[in-house]
Design an enzyme around this catalytic site. Structure first.
Site, mmCIF file in Angstrom:
data_model
loop_
_atom_site.group_PDB
_atom_site.id
_atom_site.type_symbol
_atom_site.label_atom_id
_atom_site.label_comp_id
_atom_site.label_asym_id
_atom_site.label_seq_id
_atom_site.Cartn_x
_atom_site.Cartn_y
_atom_site.Cartn_z
ATOM 1 N N GLU A 47 0.879 -1.192 0.000
ATOM 2 C CA GLU A 47 0.000 0.000 0.000
ATOM 3 C C GLU A 47 0.908 1.231 0.000
ATOM 4 O O GLU A 47 0.990 1.966 0.983
ATOM 5 C CB GLU A 47 -0.912 -0.028 1.233
ATOM 6 C CG GLU A 47 -1.964 1.089 1.218
ATOM 7 C CD GLU A 47 -2.833 1.082 2.475
ATOM 8 O OE1 GLU A 47 -2.643 0.209 3.330
ATOM 9 O OE2 GLU A 47 -3.700 1.971 2.586
ATOM 10 N N HIS A 90 -4.769 -4.312 -1.007
ATOM 11 C CA HIS A 90 -4.210 -3.148 -1.718
ATOM 12 C C HIS A 90 -3.332 -3.559 -2.906
ATOM 13 O O HIS A 90 -3.744 -3.456 -4.031
ATOM 14 C CB HIS A 90 -3.445 -2.211 -0.771
ATOM 15 C CG HIS A 90 -4.350 -1.428 0.105
ATOM 16 N ND1 HIS A 90 -5.125 -0.416 -0.361
ATOM 17 C CD2 HIS A 90 -4.620 -1.534 1.420
ATOM 18 C CE1 HIS A 90 -5.845 0.089 0.625
ATOM 19 N NE2 HIS A 90 -5.563 -0.580 1.719
#
Lengths: 315, 315
Positions: free
Chosen positions: B151, B176
Site C-alpha cells: 500500500e 491493496h
C-alpha cells in the site's frame, strides 16, 4: 496550446531561424546533450525582401546552422542532430498526402539530416492515426516513423488507441506512450519489436497527466526492462533545462530506490541505441559519449576521494 | 492514524460491540452487499461489572450477532460474514507468536467464522513481513493468509517489497497491492497462482496514494485480466457508502471507456469466487447473488423500456 504560436512571428523571420536553432544546440550541449533528434513542423519562413520560402528552405537553414555549430573547436565532442518532420495532425487525408510530398523532398535533398516522420499537436484535437492509414502506408519504406501516441490517461479513448495503430504502422519509437501500461498486447509487442518509449516526465506533470511522479508508468518500464529514452518535450515553455531536469525526475522520482549510476548509464546509451543513426554512426557516437562518461566518473570519484566517508571506486 | 482509536472507548463497551457490528451488517446489506469478509484486531472489550473479556469473547459476540442478523426474514438474501483476524503489525516476533495462539483458539472455537489471518496498521510504521517469516510459517496449514501488502507508491521500499513476501508466504489475496505493477515477476505469479487483489479506490485517494483515478494501477489489472475484488477499506472514516462508491469509481474512473455491465458482473462474482468460502458454500452464495442480479437487470431493462431511446434487452 496558443503558446506554441506566441513567438512565431519572431523566429520565423529567416535570419533569426538559424540563430534560434544554433542557440538551442548551444543550450543542449551545455546541458550535456551530445546528440539531438528534434521534431519540427517545418514552418514557412519570411524575410523583409519578400523572398518566397519553402519547407525545404527551412531544412536547408537547419543543415547549414548545424554544420556551422559542429565546425567550432569547442563543439568537437558534439555528435550531431537530426530532424523528425512532424507536421500537425489536425488535418485531413489530403493534407497528409501534402506532408508526404514534402517529406520525400527532404529525404531526397538532405537524406542524412532526416530521422523520420511524425504527426504532432494535441492528439485529442487532431485526428487519430487510423484515419490516415491509407496515406501513411504510402510513405517510402526507407523513411521511419516516430509517432506520438497515447499521451493521455483516458483509457479506451481514440488517443489511447493511437498506440495500437502507431505500432501496426511500424513506428521505431513511441512519443510519450503514457497509456501503454493499459495495453498488455501492445506492451508485449513493444518489447518484442524493441520499440523505444520516449518518456517526458516534466511535460507529463506540467500538462497534468500525472501529479505524483511515483505513479508515473515509466516506473513499470524500468521495472520490466522496456527500452526507454528520456526526453524533454517542450522544455523552454516551462523553463526546464534542455534535458537534465527530466533525467533528474526519472532518477529520483520514478526509478526504484535500488537504482544507481547504472540506470543513468543505460538511459544515456539508450539515446544512442534507439536513435535513427546507422550502426556505424552509433559506434562513432558511443565512442564520443564514452569520453564524456569517463570524465563524469572521474569527477564523481574525485568528489568521493576528497570527501570523508566513501572509498568505493566507480568504473 | 489516531482516528482509528477515536471511538474505541464507546464501541469496546461489550453491550455496544454487538450493536456496532449489527449496524455495519445492516448498512452493507442496504448497500447491496450480500457477503462480507472483514478484518478485526479483536480488541479486548469491557463492561461496567468488571468482567474480564478475552479476544475469544469478542469473536463470540460477532458470531452471536451475525446469527441474530441472519435469522431476520428481511435478511433472507444475506449470505454471511467472516472474520480475518488482523492484529497490528507494529510488534515484535514474540508479539506475532501471541497472535498466532489467539488465531488457533478462534479457529478451534469458531472454524466456520474464521476466514484467515493478516497483519494491519500503516505498513511504514510497522515491520515488514520478512521480519516475521519464522513465526508466520508456524501458522497451521488450514488457516489462510490475506495479507495487506504494497500500500505505497515508494518503489523499492520495504513496504513495496512486502508484496514479494506476502506471495512467498502463500497469501490467498493481497490487500491493496498498489505497488504490484512495479513488480513484473510478482505480477506474473499473482496471475499464475490466481491470487486476488483487493482494490480500495476511495481509500487510495483519501490516503493520497493517487489523485487522478485514471492513473490507478487497477486499470492495468482490468486490462490484463488479473483477479480483482473491489473493497472499501475504512469507508466510515470518509463518509463513503459501504461499497457502492468504490464500485462507482472503479467503473467510471478506472475502467476502460469500453467497459459495460459485464465488468460489474465479473467484479461481483469475483467477490464470491475469491472469498474464503468452500466450493459448496460458493455455489450457494452465487445462487443467492444471482437472484439479486436478475432483479437488477429487470430494473435496468424496465428503465430502458420506459425510456425513449433504447430497446436493447440485457440478460
Amino acid at each position: 496550446m496558443e503558446i506554441f504560436g506566441l513567438l512565431d512571428g519572431l523566429v520565423m523571420y529567416a535570419p533569426v531561424w538559424g540563430e534560434y536553432y544554433y542557440k538551442a544546440l548551444e543550450e543542449f550541449y551545455a546541458d550535456g546533450v551530445q546528440y539531438l533528434e528534434f521534431r519540427s513542423i517545418l514552418p514557412t519562413l519570411y524575410d523583409m525582401e519578400g523572398t518566397v520560402y519553402t519547407p525545404l528552405d527551412t531544412v536547408r537553414i537547419y543543415v547549414e546552422t548545424l554544420e556551422r555549430f559542429k565546425s567550432k573547436p569547442e563543439h568537437k565532442d558534439f555528435i550531431g542532430s537530426r530532424l523528425i518532420y512532424a507536421p500537425l495532425r489536425n488535418t485531413d487525408p489530403k493534407g497528409v498526402l501534402g506532408y508526404i510530398e514534402i517529406l520525400k523532398q527532404v529525404k531526397a535533398n538532405y537524406p542524412d539530416f532526416l530521422a523520420g516522420f511524425d504527426l504532432v499537436g494535441q492528439e485529442e484535437l487532431g485526428r487519430p492515426l487510423r484515419e490516415f492509414v491509407d496515406e501513411l502506408l504510402q510513405v517510402p519504406e526507407d523513411i521511419d516513423f516516430f509517432f506520438h501516441a497515447g499521451e493521455t490517461n483516458w483509457y479506451g479513448s481514440s488517443v489511447d488507441e493511437n498506440l495500437i495503430d502507431a505500432l501496426l504502422l511500424g513506428t521505431k519509437r513511441i512519443g510519450h506512450g503514457f497509456g501503454l501500461v493499459k495495453h498488455p498486447v501492445v506492451l508485449h509487442m513493444v518489447k518484442k519489436l524493441n520499440v523505444a518509449i520516449e518518456v517526458n516526465p516534466v511535460s507529463n506533470q506540467v500538462l497534468q497527466l500525472i501529479s505524483d511522479f511515483r505513479n508515473h508508468p515509466c516506473s513499470q518500464f524500468f521495472a520490466d526492462g522496456y527500452p526507454v529514452v528520456i526526453s524533454s518535450d517542450d522544455p523552454s515553455f516551462w523553463k526546464a533545462t534542455p534535458l537534465t531536469h527530466d533525467y533528474y525526475i526519472a532518477f529520483l522520482g520514478i526509478a526504484s530506490q535500488h537504482s544507481d549510476l547504472r540506470l543513468l548509464k543505460k538511459l544515456a546509451l539508450n539515446s544512442i541505441q534507439y536513435s535513427s543513426l546507422s550502426v556505424d554512426q552509433k559506434a562513432e557516437a558511443q565512442a564520443k559519449w564514452q569520453i564524456k562518461w569517463d570524465e563524469f566518473l572521474d569527477y564523481v570519484n574525485n568528489v568521493q576521494q576528497n570527501g570523508a566517508s566513501h572509498s568505493q571506486h566507480l568504473d
